[in-house]
Each structure stands twice: as structure tokens, then as C-alpha cells.
Write a protein that holds these residues in place. Structure first.
Motif, PDB file in Angstrom:
ATOM      1  N   GLU A  99       0.824  -1.212   0.000  1.00 43.78           N
ATOM      2  CA  GLU A  99       0.000   0.000   0.000  1.00 43.78           C
ATOM      3  C   GLU A  99       0.858   1.262   0.000  1.00 43.78           C
ATOM      4  N   ASP A 100       2.021   1.213   0.649  1.00 46.66           N
ATOM      5  CA  ASP A 100       2.930   2.364   0.610  1.00 46.66           C
ATOM      6  C   ASP A 100       3.412   2.633  -0.808  1.00 46.66           C
ATOM      7  N   VAL A 101       3.707   1.565  -1.551  1.00 45.19           N
ATOM      8  CA  VAL A 101       4.133   1.725  -2.942  1.00 45.19           C
ATOM      9  C   VAL A 101       3.041   2.431  -3.744  1.00 45.19           C
ATOM     10  N   ASP A 102       1.804   1.960  -3.611  1.00 40.05           N
ATOM     11  CA  ASP A 102       0.684   2.603  -4.299  1.00 40.05           C
ATOM     12  C   ASP A 102       0.571   4.077  -3.915  1.00 40.05           C
ATOM     13  N   ASN A 103       0.733   4.371  -2.642  1.00 42.39           N
ATOM     14  CA  ASN A 103       0.505   5.739  -2.168  1.00 42.39           C
ATOM     15  C   ASN A 103       1.648   6.685  -2.497  1.00 42.39           C
ATOM     16  N   VAL A 104       2.886   6.175  -2.591  1.00 48.52           N
ATOM     17  CA  VAL A 104       3.968   7.036  -3.082  1.00 48.52           C
ATOM     18  C   VAL A 104       3.699   7.405  -4.541  1.00 48.52           C
ATOM     19  N   ILE A 105       3.286   6.433  -5.334  1.00 50.21           N
ATOM     20  CA  ILE A 105       2.954   6.701  -6.739  1.00 50.21           C
ATOM     21  C   ILE A 105       1.855   7.745  -6.828  1.00 50.21           C
ATOM     22  N   ARG A 106       0.803   7.565  -6.038  1.00 43.72           N
ATOM     23  CA  ARG A 106      -0.324   8.510  -6.049  1.00 43.72           C
ATOM     24  C   ARG A 106       0.113   9.912  -5.641  1.00 43.72           C
ATOM     25  N   LEU A 107       0.966  10.006  -4.606  1.00 40.44           N
ATOM     26  CA  LEU A 107       1.376  11.327  -4.127  1.00 40.44           C
ATOM     27  C   LEU A 107       2.212  12.053  -5.169  1.00 40.44           C
ATOM     28  N   ILE A 108       3.146  11.359  -5.810  1.00 37.40           N
ATOM     29  CA  ILE A 108       3.937  12.012  -6.862  1.00 37.40           C
ATOM     30  C   ILE A 108       3.034  12.442  -8.014  1.00 37.40           C
ATOM     31  N   TYR A 109       2.146  11.546  -8.423  1.00 40.62           N
ATOM     32  CA  TYR A 109       1.219  11.827  -9.528  1.00 40.62           C
ATOM     33  C   TYR A 109       0.352  13.054  -9.219  1.00 40.62           C
ATOM     34  N   GLU A 110      -0.258  13.077  -8.065  1.00 38.86           N
ATOM     35  CA  GLU A 110      -1.141  14.197  -7.703  1.00 38.86           C
ATOM     36  C   GLU A 110      -0.356  15.487  -7.497  1.00 38.86           C
ATOM     37  N   ALA A 111       0.858  15.390  -6.982  1.00 46.98           N
ATOM     38  CA  ALA A 111       1.677  16.586  -6.817  1.00 46.98           C
ATOM     39  C   ALA A 111       2.028  17.202  -8.167  1.00 46.98           C
ATOM     40  N   LEU A 112       2.326  16.362  -9.141  1.00 49.51           N
ATOM     41  CA  LEU A 112       2.612  16.878 -10.485  1.00 49.51           C
ATOM     42  C   LEU A 112       1.422  17.628 -11.055  1.00 49.51           C
ATOM     43  N   LEU A 113       0.229  17.091 -10.827  1.00 54.99           N
ATOM     44  CA  LEU A 113      -0.972  17.745 -11.342  1.00 54.99           C
ATOM     45  C   LEU A 113      -1.248  19.067 -10.636  1.00 54.99           C
ATOM     46  N   ALA A 114      -0.666  19.260  -9.452  1.00 56.03           N
ATOM     47  CA  ALA A 114      -0.885  20.498  -8.694  1.00 56.03           C
ATOM     48  C   ALA A 114       0.133  21.580  -9.024  1.00 56.03           C
ATOM     49  N   ILE A 115       1.212  21.210  -9.716  1.00 56.12           N
ATOM     50  CA  ILE A 115       2.264  22.172 -10.050  1.00 56.12           C
ATOM     51  C   ILE A 115       1.868  22.962 -11.297  1.00 56.12           C
ATOM     52  N   LYS A 116       2.061  24.280 -11.231  1.00 59.03           N
ATOM     53  CA  LYS A 116       1.780  25.152 -12.375  1.00 59.03           C
ATOM     54  C   LYS A 116       3.073  25.444 -13.126  1.00 59.03           C
ATOM     55  N   SER A 117       2.971  25.588 -14.419  1.00 57.71           N
ATOM     56  CA  SER A 117       4.150  25.932 -15.211  1.00 57.71           C
ATOM     57  C   SER A 117       4.705  27.275 -14.762  1.00 57.71           C
ATOM     58  N   GLY A 118       6.008  27.327 -14.525  1.00 61.75           N
ATOM     59  CA  GLY A 118       6.633  28.567 -14.096  1.00 61.75           C
ATOM     60  C   GLY A 118       6.452  28.880 -12.629  1.00 61.75           C
ATOM     61  N   GLN A 119       5.879  27.962 -11.868  1.00 64.16           N
ATOM     62  CA  GLN A 119       5.589  28.231 -10.458  1.00 64.16           C
ATOM     63  C   GLN A 119       6.859  28.585  -9.704  1.00 64.16           C
ATOM     64  N   ASP A 120       6.768  29.664  -8.912  1.00 62.40           N
ATOM     65  CA  ASP A 120       7.898  30.182  -8.143  1.00 62.40           C
ATOM     66  C   ASP A 120       7.660  29.849  -6.670  1.00 62.40           C
TER      67      ASP A 120
END
Length: 371
Positions: free
Chosen positions: A344-365
Motif C-alpha cells: 500500500e505504501d508503494v501505491d501511495n507514493v505513486i499517487r502522491l507524486i502523480y497528484e503533486a505533479l498535477l498540482a504544479i503550475k508551469s513557471g511556479q515560483d
């Protein structure tokens, strides 16, 4: 009226049977520090359907890219190498003494089966150790680098050399991947090919969910972490990323002989570990925590003092400074052949990286203030 019981959050599985088959193949393939090429080929072959292009550098770090023409660049990174040994001295009687390649643990060596990698192919050997009968009545001698040795069934130095074994040959353990109690993945080199597997799964999810990122994503599997973060150091200067999310393993501290006062209170099965350290950029780290809370992803926290000891440090201090964060996977029995991680930790690390990428904006400072 009794209060309604708080509903337990359902775990969201990510790893598929197909990806698990790749994970097993990837773990079982030896990739010792400085000799990671074959594992990198497997990893890139798995990633190619999910990315736009791939490349490697002179020392073997492998990179897969989504949106390679984008100006803003985000790295997600793990390291590919595993601990191993080097042949250091061959006795006249055909026994072999070794030195470390990375943080190899001499105490687990006696009675282990190994593969000696030569230009003629794999030569089988064992770490010998005197029988208990021959040690009785005397003070027990613990395994050290000075007394552990390999036996490949030869009786002379010449016979060993005729097999293709020479000083500098690399030696790996032969232990294989398994699933324990339908709960844990177990094997050697989960530190940190589990990380390489997880970032590859992030790329798979992006492709399968048809997500279009507003930046270039560089999925990096670095070499030579176990000897000083060297692969990450080199590739950071080549890519020149704007942000970096690094994943590695950290210690589960629930088993005997581990001091929680010094090592922290971390457990397999309770989610990814978010780190706090000078190299971890505080505002980028807040994005991780906010994302985990918003998406219902369980997580733990770890303080890492002066440095994390992971590739996070190499990326953070590269170029003119790269905002970097670390997402760790709790692991039992690090640098042994029975490293354990929770499914379950493996699944959740994948999910956290995936969701974090979707939250990042281009050029974000991520600076705290701008003058």
C-alpha cells in the motif's frame, strides 16, 4: 444516540499485475553501482510507451521525457544502483577477499550465495564461514571485512583466474523477489529500484489518464547514489531542472534494536514519508503535504537534520539551486537481501507524486518572497 463510526478510507490500488511482473524482473536483475546498464535497459523499455523520448548519459543514468520542448522542467527521480562487492584479493588457495561497492553489510555476508560478474559470464560462489563446531570453546569472532571471503569451488589462484575472475570483478547477491503474506514486497535492491519502479508507474498513470502537463517532465533513474549521489549530481547539471521530486527509501523503525528517539517513529503500511531538512524546499514541501491531505493520501513525517543523504541533496544544491522535495518509502532491513516494503505504501507514493505533479503550475515560483 451513539456517534456514527468514522469511515475508514479505502485504499486505492495502483500497481497492476502487468506492472508487478515488470517490478519482479527489474528487482531480480543485478545493477551494482557502476554497472547499472542492464537494469537501465529494462527500465527504459518499460517506460517507452508512456513518454516522448529517452536518453542516457556517459555513466548510465537513464532519463525518460514527457514534453521535451517545454521550457519549465520538473524532475521526478530515483536511483538505480544496488550495493555490491569488488573482488580485491585472490589467495594462492583460490579463496577471494572483497571490498565494498557502496554500503554493503559485512555482517549478513556469511553463508550467502553470490554471483561474480565476469566477461565470461556469471561465476557462482558463496561467502564461506567456519562451522559452529570448529568455533566452540573460543571467543566468537564476528564477521568483518578482514575475515569474510568467497569460495567459488577452486583450489588455486590460477583456477580462479581461468574462470575469468580478477581483481575488480563485481559481486552481487543472488536473492530473488517475493511477495510476503500478500502484504509486503521482499527482495534485494528495493533500495532503490522500488523508486525507479514507482516513478515509471507515475508516467504510466499520466499516459493512461490522458493528463497533459504544462511543463516538461524528466523521469530520471540515476546511477551511483550508493557511493555519493554521483549520478544525480551529473544529470542535474545536464537537465538544469526548475523543480525536483526525489523518491528513496527510509527506515521502518518498528522492529527490534532500532531507537525511535534517534531514528524517528516510522512504519511500513502508514504511507509515504515527507522529509524536513535544509535541502528540502519548504514551500514546495507544503505543496506535497497539502496535496496528500486534499487527496486523502496517508503520510508520515521525518526530520533529516543537516542533510537527507539522498539524491535530494544533489539536486537541491545543483546549478543555481533547485527547489527539491523528498518522498520516502518506509523499508525494513535496509542493505540486506530481505528488504521489505508495504504494497500500500508503494501505491501511495505513486499517487502522491502523480497528484503533486498535477498540482504544479508551469513557471511556479516557490520563493517565500521576491524583491
Amino acid at each position: 444516540m451513539a456517534k456514527a463510526k468514522k469511515e475508514e478510507k479505502q485504499h486505492i490500488p495502483v500497481v497492476t499485475p502487468k506492472s508487478l511482473r515488470f517490478f519482479e524482473t527489474y528487482i531480480n536483475n543485478p545493477s551494482p553501482t557502476g554497472f547499472e546498464w542492464e537494469g537501465q535497459r529494462l527500465w527504459l523499455d518499460y517506460l517507452k510507451p508512456y513518454v516522448d523520448e529517452t536518453f542516457t548519459d556517459a555513466y548510465g543514468t537513464a532519463v525518460a521525457v514527457i514534453n521535451p520542448k517545454a521550457e519549465y522542467k520538473v524532475v521526478i527521480e530515483a536511483h538505480a544502483d544496488e550495493i555490491s562487492w569488488f573482488v580485491n584479493y585472490i589467495t594462492k588457495d583460490g579463496l577471494i577477499y572483497v571490498i565494498r561497492n557502496g554500503g554493503s553489510d559485512h555482517q549478513i555476508a556469511p553463508s550467502k550465495r553470490v554471483d561474480i560478474h565476469t566477461e565470461k559470464g556469471i561465476i557462482k560462489a558463496v561467502f564461506g564461514w567456519p562451522a559452529i563446531h570448529t568455533r566452540s570453546g573460543e571467543k566468537e569472532e564476528a564477521p568483518t571485512l578482514k575475515n569474510i571471503f568467497l569460495d567459488c569451488g577452486c583450489t588455486s589462484k590460477e583456477e580462479v583466474e581461468a574462470l575469468g575472475v580478477h581483481v575488480g570483478c563485481v559481486v552481487t547477491y543472488e536473492d530473488q523477489f517475493m511477495v510476503l503474506n500478500d502484504r509486503y514486497y521482499v527482495g534485494r535492491a528495493l533500495d532503490n529500484r522500488a523508486g525507479g519502479f514507482m516513478i515509471a508507474e507515475v508516467a504510466r498513470l499520466l499516459k493512461e489518464h490522458k493528463k497533459k502537463l504544462p511543463f516538461g517532465l524528466y523521469i530520471v533513474n540515476s546511477v551511483q547514489e550508493e557511493v555519493g549521489l554521483r549520478g544525480a549530481e551529473m544529470i542535474a547539471h545536464r537537465i538544469k531542472p526548475n523543480l525536483a521530486i526525489v523518491t528513496d527509501v527510509t527506515h521502518d523503525t518498528q522492529t527490534p534494536m532500532i531507537n525511535k528517539v534517534t531514528q524517528g517513529d516510522l512504519a511500513c503500511g502508514k504511507g509515504p514519508v515527507v522529509s524536513y531538512a535544509p535541502s528540502v524546499q519548504i514551500n514546495f514541501n507544503r505543496l506535497l503535504v497539502d496535496t496528500a491531505v486534499k487527496k486523502g493520501i496517508p503520510f508520515q513525517r521525518q526530520a533529516s537534520s543537516r542533510w537527507t543523504g539522498t539524491d535530494t541533496d544533489a539536486f537541491a544544491y545543483s546549478n543555481e539551486g533547485v527547489p527539491s522535495v523528498l518522498i520516502s518509502l518506509p523499508l525494513r532491513y535496509m542493505h540486506t537481501t530481505v528488504e521489505m516494503i508495504h504494497k500500500e505504501d508503494v501505491d501511495n507514493v505513486i499517487r502522491l507524486i502523480y497528484e503533486a505533479l498535477l498540482a504544479i503550475k508551469s513557471g511556479q515560483d516557490f520563493r517565500s518572497f521576491v524583491q
